[in-house]
Scaffold this active site. Structure first.
Site, PDB file in Angstrom:
ATOM      1  CG  HIS A   1     -43.322   2.412 -54.741  1.00 16.45           C
ATOM      2  ND1 HIS A   1     -43.442   3.371 -53.766  1.00 16.45           N
ATOM      3  CD2 HIS A   1     -42.862   3.045 -55.840  1.00 16.45           C
ATOM      4  CE1 HIS A   1     -43.071   4.543 -54.260  1.00 16.45           C
ATOM      5  NE2 HIS A   1     -42.716   4.370 -55.501  1.00 16.45           N
TER       6      HIS A   1
ATOM      7  NE  ARG B   1     -39.304   4.641 -63.471  1.00 19.06           N
ATOM      8  CZ  ARG B   1     -39.337   3.374 -63.835  1.00 19.06           C
ATOM      9  NH1 ARG B   1     -38.225   2.636 -63.726  1.00 19.06           N
ATOM     10  NH2 ARG B   1     -40.441   2.826 -64.306  1.00 19.06           N
TER      11      ARG B   1
ATOM     12  NE  ARG C   1     -39.040  10.103 -65.479  1.00 19.18           N
ATOM     13  CZ  ARG C   1     -39.813   9.266 -64.796  1.00 19.18           C
ATOM     14  NH1 ARG C   1     -40.967   8.871 -65.304  1.00 19.18           N
ATOM     15  NH2 ARG C   1     -39.434   8.796 -63.620  1.00 19.18           N
TER      16      ARG C   1
ATOM     17  CD  GLU D   1     -45.240  11.210 -67.597  1.00 21.43           C
ATOM     18  OE1 GLU D   1     -44.930  10.556 -66.599  1.00 21.43           O
ATOM     19  OE2 GLU D   1     -44.696  12.291 -67.911  1.00 21.43           O
TER      20      GLU D   1
ATOM     21  CG  ASN E   1     -46.914   3.225 -64.869  1.00 22.47           C
ATOM     22  OD1 ASN E   1     -47.277   2.422 -65.715  1.00 22.47           O
ATOM     23  ND2 ASN E   1     -45.788   3.082 -64.215  1.00 22.47           N
ATOM     24  CG  ASP E   2     -47.868   9.617 -63.722  1.00 22.47           C
ATOM     25  OD1 ASP E   2     -48.610   9.557 -62.731  1.00 22.47           O
ATOM     26  OD2 ASP E   2     -46.643   9.816 -63.635  1.00 22.47           O
TER      27      ASP E   2
ATOM     28  NE  ARG F   1     -47.682   5.141 -60.467  1.00 22.96           N
ATOM     29  CZ  ARG F   1     -46.522   5.397 -61.066  1.00 22.96           C
ATOM     30  NH1 ARG F   1     -46.293   6.590 -61.563  1.00 22.96           N
ATOM     31  NH2 ARG F   1     -45.611   4.467 -61.175  1.00 22.96           N
TER      32      ARG F   1
ATOM     33  CB  CYS G   1     -41.173   4.126 -71.107  1.00 20.91           C
ATOM     34  SG  CYS G   1     -41.858   5.711 -70.568  1.00 20.91           S
TER      35      CYS G   1
END
Length: 556
Positions: free
Chosen positions: A186, A288, A325, A415, A438-439, A449, A486
């Site tokens: 974050h 998001r 999404r 992902e 990321n995932d 992460r 993304c």
């Protein structure tokens, strides 16, 4: 004497200034017994402190807006967790003070999170911050947090809680360095949104003496301690060159030989739109929608509320592309009305599309709201599902979109490694792919992460991750369909060139990164990007891949 340290650069730019350390955590309250007749008063104190901290976090979120708001609202929900509060009151009943009861209850919950799998273990830093704020209020001592200073400085911390990162003043905090965290934590994401140079995962950063002069390079991850005048001048000159290049780079994303690579923005809600428009985003590559659902963890937002929010975003990009999404709930984004609270490993359980397919009414309402929001607008709406594992998942989502009367392109996020390995199969059901790096890194390497100790495995330069990107892009090309990125990987200008060389057709990132990526892409031809991509994939480590790509693009 000048020395060089290296962490993980997560936010571009150079900062030179004196070190200031984050305020220390709240001390452990003494364990003393209270008379039974004081229990009710202490319980009242605890409830008031919890509500005050939750309100403060919500207020900080409202000030910060956008993605930061969603993060802080999630922290406020953590503070108000009814099971935690019940445990606090139980401990007070048997003789604890309010502050000791809060400290011990949070410690017990902390142990549960730490042992509940890597995904939830990553929430421990946020939980600690909530605990410290409540205990500080009960003890009547200053909140832990960003130091007071009249002069600009470089902030050093073990980790930065979202509540601190979201409201950093860029005129005072020149940059920050943390011992923990990762490139997709974050703090890293919010640092990029703020445009503050940042380096994370640097063990021993906390040992730098207060007042030490450091130079922080958020692009390379290097920290120069006591830099000489020559080093300062070189870094400053390089920063000025980059700034000039950013100002000169305008218009749509493209390589120097005219190969178009649309540059899109990642947003968390309407509040993020102005920055995206100002940065020249050609649309939205990742909207998001979780922010709408975090206001009330026990009830889904109404269709009307969703329509209003979605239309605000769609109207901002007339004739542009907006990729939405659908709700990604579960794991570190639990919602009481959707996600089970007793999963042994939520990251590998019911999350994302799996959650929505278990609650078709929630999915139907969201898809219907999106259809209504787009009515009469010239926007190119695309809707994608998170955590798609295979063709069956893709088909279930596409069927739900059609049943809701949604006139848009339907897509799948890649992902999970299985979706990349079987991308051509998935593309029989949907019209585009979007790589959530990321995932994808998290699941490819079994590396949370949020955990700094495994940050080398979260590095998007890992050749195995690049292989999965290439597989997805090649499958999309073979099917005549698009494949974008993304995830946070797209915000690295050098890596953006490599992704382009791998065949990715669009890049989406935080608004602050758009100028850097646009300027860098414009320096190189598609053929150069392809050679850099091949060199990166031929490497055996993330560092080797980065160096190999850099060597190709610099003509070495």
């Amino acid at each position: 004497m000048e020395t060089t340290l290296r962490g993980v650069g997560v936010s571009h730019g150079v900062a030179i200034g004196e070190v200031r350390h984050m305020g220390t955590a709240v001390l452990e309250p003494p364990a003393k017994q209270i008379p039974a007749e004081d229990a009710e008063r202490e319980q009242g104190r605890a409830r008031k402190a919890v509500e005050a901290v939750a309100a403060d976090l919500m207020a900080r979120g409202n000030l910060a807006g956008g993605e930061a708001q969603a993060v802080l609202e999630a922290q406020a929900m953590m503070a108000q967790d009814p099971e935690l509060m019940a445990d606090v009151e139980r401990r007070i009943t048997v003789g604890s003070t309010a502050e000791r009861a809060v400290y011990d209850a949070f410690a017990a919950y902390r142990a549960l999170l730490a042992g509940a799998g890597e995904y939830l273990a990553g929430r421990v830093a946020d939980l600690d911050d909530v605990r410290n704020r409540i205990v500080a209020r009960l003890l009547g001592v200053p909140m832990p947090g960003v130091p007071d200073s009249d002069e600009p400085y470089v902030l050093i911390a073990r980790d930065l809680a979202p509540a601190d990162t979201a409201l950093l003043d860029p005129t005072l905090v020149l940059g920050f360095v943390t011992e923990e965290g990762g490139p997709t934590s974050h703090s890293a994401i919010l640092a990029r949104a703020l445009g503050v140079p940042a380096v994370v995962a640097l063990p021993g950063a906390g040992e730098l003496p207060e007042g030490t002069v450091v130079a922080v390079d958020g692009s390379t991850g290097e920290i120069f301690v006591n830099p000489g005048e020559e080093k300062k001048a070189r870094l400053t000159a390089e920063a000025a060159e980059r700034k000039a290049a950013l100002a000169a780079a305008t218009g749509p994303g493209a390589t120097s030989d005219g190969h178009k690579v649309p540059l899109l923005a990642n947003i968390g809600g309407p509040a993020d739109v102005p920055a995206a428009v100002e940065a020249g985003a050609e649309g939205v590559g990742l909207f998001r929608t979780e922010f709408l659902f975090l206001d009330d963890s026990e009830n889904a937002p109404s269709e009307e509320k969703q329509v209003t929010a979605y239309r605000q975003v769609l109207e901002a990009f007339p004739e542009g592309r907006v990729v939405v999404r659908v709700l990604d709930a579960g794991a570190d984004k639990p919602l009481d009305f959707l996600t089970p609270g007793d999963e042994p490993n939520p990251a590998l359980g019911v999350r994302g599309l799996r959650t929505l397919l278990d609650h078709p009414d929630v999915l139907r309402t969201q898809l219907t709201a999106l259809a209504k929001a787009a009515e009469g607008l010239p926007v190119y709406l695309e809707v994608m599902a998170p955590m798609v594992a295979d063709r069956a998942d893709a088909k279930a989502f596409a069927d739900a979109c059609r049943e809701a009367g949604l006139r848009a392109k339907f897509g799948a996020m890649v992902e999970i490694p299985s979706a990349a390995l079987r991308a051509r199969s998935v593309l029989q059901e949907v019209e585009f792919l979007s790589l959530g790096t990321n995932d994808l890194a998290q699941y490819t390497f079994a590396a949370d992460r949020q955990v700094g100790a495994v940050s080398r495995l979260q590095d998007p330069w890992q050749p195995a991750l690049l292989d999965l990107v290439a597989l997805s892009a090649e499958a999309a090309k073979a099917e005549g369909k698009s494949c974008g990125v993304c995830g946070e990987a797209a915000s690295d200008p050098l890596l953006a060139c490599v992704l382009t060389g791998l065949g990715v057709t669009s890049l989406s990132m935080g608004a602050a990164s758009l100028p850097y990526v646009r300027a860098t892409l414009a320096k190189f031809t598609l053929a150069q990007c392809e050679r850099a991509a091949a060199a990166a994939r031929a490497a055996d480590s993330a560092e080797e891949a980065r160096n190999a790509a850099q060597a190709v693009l610099s003509g070495e």
